[in-house]
Design an enzyme around this catalytic site. Structure first.
Site, mmCIF file in Angstrom:
data_model
loop_
_atom_site.group_PDB
_atom_site.id
_atom_site.type_symbol
_atom_site.label_atom_id
_atom_site.label_comp_id
_atom_site.label_asym_id
_atom_site.label_seq_id
_atom_site.Cartn_x
_atom_site.Cartn_y
_atom_site.Cartn_z
ATOM 1 N N ARG A 20 -12.895 10.837 0.510
ATOM 2 C CA ARG A 20 -12.529 9.442 0.247
ATOM 3 C C ARG A 20 -12.568 9.124 -1.254
ATOM 4 O O ARG A 20 -11.705 8.415 -1.772
ATOM 5 C CB ARG A 20 -13.475 8.522 1.028
ATOM 6 C CG ARG A 20 -13.024 7.089 1.022
ATOM 7 C CD ARG A 20 -13.784 6.261 2.060
ATOM 8 N NE ARG A 20 -13.565 4.847 1.839
ATOM 9 C CZ ARG A 20 -12.530 4.158 2.277
ATOM 10 N NH1 ARG A 20 -11.598 4.767 2.979
ATOM 11 N NH2 ARG A 20 -12.401 2.873 2.015
ATOM 12 N N ASP A 40 -6.624 -5.736 10.826
ATOM 13 C CA ASP A 40 -7.914 -5.680 11.524
ATOM 14 C C ASP A 40 -8.109 -6.958 12.355
ATOM 15 O O ASP A 40 -8.580 -6.910 13.490
ATOM 16 C CB ASP A 40 -9.047 -5.523 10.500
ATOM 17 C CG ASP A 40 -8.805 -4.332 9.592
ATOM 18 O OD1 ASP A 40 -8.751 -3.210 10.100
ATOM 19 O OD2 ASP A 40 -8.623 -4.533 8.376
ATOM 20 N N ARG A 90 -5.871 -6.763 15.330
ATOM 21 C CA ARG A 90 -6.415 -5.813 16.319
ATOM 22 C C ARG A 90 -7.523 -6.478 17.136
ATOM 23 O O ARG A 90 -7.625 -6.288 18.355
ATOM 24 C CB ARG A 90 -6.967 -4.579 15.603
ATOM 25 C CG ARG A 90 -5.869 -3.657 15.096
ATOM 26 C CD ARG A 90 -6.413 -2.591 14.157
ATOM 27 N NE ARG A 90 -5.392 -1.602 13.822
ATOM 28 C CZ ARG A 90 -5.488 -0.726 12.828
ATOM 29 N NH1 ARG A 90 -6.572 -0.719 12.053
ATOM 30 N NH2 ARG A 90 -4.532 0.142 12.601
ATOM 31 N N HIS A 133 -11.348 -3.218 4.205
ATOM 32 C CA HIS A 133 -10.469 -2.624 5.217
ATOM 33 C C HIS A 133 -10.909 -1.173 5.405
ATOM 34 O O HIS A 133 -10.358 -0.242 4.827
ATOM 35 C CB HIS A 133 -9.000 -2.697 4.790
ATOM 36 C CG HIS A 133 -8.108 -1.894 5.682
ATOM 37 N ND1 HIS A 133 -7.925 -2.183 7.017
ATOM 38 C CD2 HIS A 133 -7.380 -0.775 5.454
ATOM 39 C CE1 HIS A 133 -7.127 -1.290 7.555
ATOM 40 N NE2 HIS A 133 -6.781 -0.417 6.633
HETATM 41 P P1 NAX Z 1 4.106 6.757 3.962
HETATM 42 O O1 NAX Z 1 3.498 7.987 3.397
HETATM 43 O O2 NAX Z 1 5.052 6.840 5.104
HETATM 44 O O3 NAX Z 1 4.900 5.969 2.793
HETATM 45 C C1 NAX Z 1 4.354 5.757 1.553
HETATM 46 C C2 NAX Z 1 5.509 5.679 0.563
HETATM 47 O O4 NAX Z 1 4.953 5.337 -0.697
HETATM 48 C C3 NAX Z 1 6.249 7.004 0.385
HETATM 49 O O5 NAX Z 1 7.642 6.778 0.593
HETATM 50 C C4 NAX Z 1 5.944 7.408 -1.056
HETATM 51 O O6 NAX Z 1 7.024 8.048 -1.672
HETATM 52 C C5 NAX Z 1 5.664 6.045 -1.681
HETATM 53 N N1 NAX Z 1 4.856 6.093 -2.899
HETATM 54 C C6 NAX Z 1 3.836 6.925 -3.207
HETATM 55 N N2 NAX Z 1 3.388 6.653 -4.443
HETATM 56 C C7 NAX Z 1 4.123 5.627 -4.921
HETATM 57 C C8 NAX Z 1 4.147 4.932 -6.142
HETATM 58 N N3 NAX Z 1 3.320 5.255 -7.146
HETATM 59 N N4 NAX Z 1 5.026 3.913 -6.282
HETATM 60 C C9 NAX Z 1 5.890 3.604 -5.299
HETATM 61 N N5 NAX Z 1 5.932 4.266 -4.114
HETATM 62 C C10 NAX Z 1 5.049 5.245 -3.934
HETATM 63 O O7 NAX Z 1 2.887 5.776 4.274
HETATM 64 P P2 NAX Z 1 2.868 4.441 5.156
HETATM 65 O O8 NAX Z 1 2.599 4.790 6.574
HETATM 66 O O9 NAX Z 1 4.064 3.622 4.836
HETATM 67 O O10 NAX Z 1 1.528 3.771 4.596
HETATM 68 C C11 NAX Z 1 1.458 3.270 3.280
HETATM 69 C C12 NAX Z 1 0.035 2.915 2.909
HETATM 70 O O11 NAX Z 1 -0.455 1.884 3.765
HETATM 71 C C13 NAX Z 1 -0.964 4.061 3.024
HETATM 72 O O12 NAX Z 1 -1.804 4.041 1.881
HETATM 73 C C14 NAX Z 1 -1.774 3.679 4.239
HETATM 74 O O13 NAX Z 1 -3.073 4.229 4.185
HETATM 75 C C15 NAX Z 1 -1.788 2.183 4.125
HETATM 76 N N6 NAX Z 1 -2.141 1.414 5.324
HETATM 77 C C16 NAX Z 1 -2.855 0.265 5.153
HETATM 78 C C17 NAX Z 1 -3.212 -0.534 6.203
HETATM 79 C C18 NAX Z 1 -3.995 -1.787 6.001
HETATM 80 O O14 NAX Z 1 -4.358 -2.419 6.990
HETATM 81 N N7 NAX Z 1 -4.294 -2.230 4.782
HETATM 82 C C19 NAX Z 1 -2.860 -0.150 7.589
HETATM 83 C C20 NAX Z 1 -1.725 0.824 7.678
HETATM 84 C C21 NAX Z 1 -1.722 1.895 6.641
HETATM 85 O O15 NAX Z 1 -2.633 2.884 7.022
#
Ligand code: NAX
Length: 324
Positions: A98, A158, A161, A186
């Site tokens: 982490r 959250d 959920r 979160h």
């Molecule tokens: P994905 O891996 O499908 O998509 C992430 C996208 O971000 C990719 O297309 C990647 O190219 C792009 N990216 C990476 N670095 C970047 C940057 N510096 N600038 C612009 N784009 C960039 O992930 P996804 O399922 O869409 O989840 C995105 C994020 O949401 C993850 O960090 C995930 O952990 C987080 N979440 C947060 C949640 C919350 O409740 N706060 C819940 C859902 C999710 O887990």
């Protein structure tokens, strides 16, 4: 028709983006009579994929979308934005703990924070990319011209959920459940507080066993993300997008008197150290949020708040070199 809002989304070619963009474009977030200009940010290697997403958005012929720009330039993406969804970040890779993830993603939010300095002074930012509370802290730190109160992180998933669990348990629609909110981070430590919540207009605490609310219910909500990955083989994307829409919609259009959750840079509310991005109970009205400051805390709530403060202080220490 009002002038279009500039709405920036990062990580727009990712899984959450693929749900989020269609909800934004259809008017679910800013209203059915509010045009939007979409500004989509991706990393350079994902620009081709982003073009495919933009082609599909054009093919959806949304009446409210006035323009769609895709770029890998954060300053251009955020310039004069009214609303920003910080979704893009790096997923946890093999062997990463982490702390590694916090530090790798924290760096992204240094650069994006600097670029976010160019949003409209009354722009609104939601951080979704994990660890979202601490990423938000880093981004706000690097945008000195923007009031840090314009920076928020998402704990609405959250909250949703928790609402879903209660509604399903009693066989009612989620709309029958009101005033559930989340304290803290979160992460697994977060605390879904139902002490002031109602279900079908009666107190939740009178309809569920205390032991269940503090035990199985809390655990189910806290570990729901992992359960979805196990079941679906992929992380929550549609529900995360839906929660981001709920968060930003309430901030823009109001929460209709209901208490909802937003992670905010603390101003010392409930004894949470100033500046930590912590989820609090808020009400939204007239385009602004107000923390509900007068809720009594019992010993359990105090302990959960303290546990989350400790976890977030630890995360903050892990990115100390990014906060200079
Ligand atoms: P994905 O891996 O499908 O998509 C992430 C996208 O971000 C990719 O297309 C990647 O190219 C792009 N990216 C990476 N670095 C970047 C940057 N510096 N600038 C612009 N784009 C960039 O992930 P996804 O399922 O869409 O989840 C995105 C994020 O949401 C993850 O960090 C995930 O952990 C987080 N979440 C947060 C949640 C919350 O409740 N706060 C819940 C859902 C999710 O887990």
């Amino acid at each position: 028709m009002p002038a279009p809002l500039k709405v920036a989304v990062t990580g727009a070619a990712g899984n959450i983006g693929y749900s989020l963009l269609w909800r934004l474009a259809s008017g679910d977030c800013f209203g059915k009579d509010q045009p939007i200009a979409l500004s989509l940010l991706e990393i350079t290697p994902a620009l081709d994929k982003l073009q495919g997403v933009i082609m599909e958005l054009h093919d959806s012929a949304f009446p409210l979308v006035t323009s769609i720009e895709g770029t890998d330039d954060a300053a251009a993406a955020f310039k004069d934005a009214d609303a920003v969804f910080l979704v893009g970040s790096r997923p946890r890779g093999p062997g990463m703990d982490r702390a590694d993830l916090i530090s790798a993603n924290g760096k992204i939010f240094v650069g994006q924070g600097k670029a976010l300095n160019g949003i409209k002074p009354d722009g609104r930012v939601i951080t979704v990319g994990n660890p979202c509370n601490t990423n938000c802290l880093v981004a706000a730190h690097h945008a000195p011209d923007i009031d840090n109160g314009r920076f928020t992180a998402m704990t609405r998933l959250d909250q949703n959920r928790a609402v879903g669990q209660l509604a399903v348990s009693k066989g009612v629609a989620a709309g029958a459940v009101k005033d559930v909110f989340i304290w803290g981070n979160h992460a697994d430590t977060m605390y879904p507080d139902v002490r002031f919540a109602t279900l079908s207009d009666a107190p939740v605490t009178e309809q569920f066993e205390d032991a269940w609310l503090k035990g199985e219910f809390l655990k189910t909500v806290a570990t729901r993300g992992k359960a979805i990955i196990n079941a679906r083989g992929a992380s929550s994307a549609a529900s995360a997008a839906s929660a981001a829409v709920d968060h930003m919609r309430d901030w823009f259009l109001g929460s209709n008197g209901q208490i909802v959750s937003m992670a905010l840079p603390s101003k010392g509310w409930y004894g949470v150290p100033e500046g930590l991005v912590f989820s609090f109970p808020v009400r939204c009205e007239g385009g602004e949020y107000t923390v509900v400051e007068d809720l009594p805390l019992d010993d359990f709530a105090k302990a959960k708040i303290a546990e989350n403060v400790a976890a977030l202080e630890e995360e903050k220490a892990a990115v100390a070199d990014l906060l200079t």
